[in-house]
Motif scaffolding. Structure first.
Motif, PDB file in Angstrom:
ATOM      1  N   GLY A 153     136.301  72.205  93.109  1.00  0.00           N
ATOM      2  CA  GLY A 153     137.390  72.719  93.893  1.00  0.00           C
ATOM      3  C   GLY A 153     137.101  73.388  95.021  1.00  0.00           C
ATOM      4  N   GLY A 154     135.870  73.566  95.278  1.00  0.00           N
ATOM      5  CA  GLY A 154     135.461  74.524  96.609  1.00  0.00           C
ATOM      6  C   GLY A 154     135.154  75.877  96.342  1.00  0.00           C
ATOM      7  N   LYS A 155     135.281  76.317  95.306  1.00  0.00           N
ATOM      8  CA  LYS A 155     134.970  77.717  94.970  1.00  0.00           C
ATOM      9  C   LYS A 155     133.304  77.890  94.831  1.00  0.00           C
ATOM     10  CE  LYS A 155     135.809  81.313  91.574  1.00  0.00           C
ATOM     11  NZ  LYS A 155     136.381  81.623  90.143  1.00  0.00           N
TER      12      LYS A 155
END
Length: 142
Positions: free
Chosen positions: A67-69
């Protein structure tokens, strides 16, 4: 309390002979990685509930999620548990790597995708354990 103070208090709380083994492991990892970032996790979640054994971490691992975290965590960690000691090696994507590379030579230890668990240092080959930690920390160096 300082990070070193927390680590020392944790080490002092461990009964012998595990305490001596944990101190040896702590010293060996610091010797292999001078100046690495130290971590101490007390085993409690944000509400104060105990969710794991306290552990000492070494190095920096940057984990990127789908998710990009992005999360920063330690590369290797050690912990005393009810039956012995655990060494956590984080960030290795191949969950069979530790088992395939080190299980036959390390001695009396159980190895999962990221954990090497043993009763006492006398039961394993410390040189092999140190090689596994060094190998994996080099693979995941930030």
């Amino acid at each position: 309390m300082t990070l070193e103070g927390q680590i020392n208090r944790y080490l002092e709380s461990i009964p012998e002979p595990k305490q001596t083994d944990m101190r040896r492991l702590h010293g060996a990892i610091l010797e292999m990685n001078p100046g690495c970032k130290l971590w101490f996790l007390d085993g409690k979640d944000e509400t104060g509930k105990v969710v794991s054994n306290p552990n000492i971490g070494y190095g920096t691992l940057i984990k990127k999620y789908a998710g990009g975290k992005i999360k920063e965590f330690y590369q290797a960690g050690i912990s005393a548990n009810s039956t012995g000691l655990s060494v956590y090696i984080m960030g290795i994507d191949d969950k069979k790597y530790l088992q395939e590379r080190y299980a036959r030579t390390i001695g009396k230890a159980s190895i999962t995708g990221y954990c090497i668990k043993f009763k006492a240092l006398k039961d394993i080959d410390l040189a092999i354990l140190k090689a596994a930690i060094k190998d994996c920390m080099e693979q995941t160096r930030a």
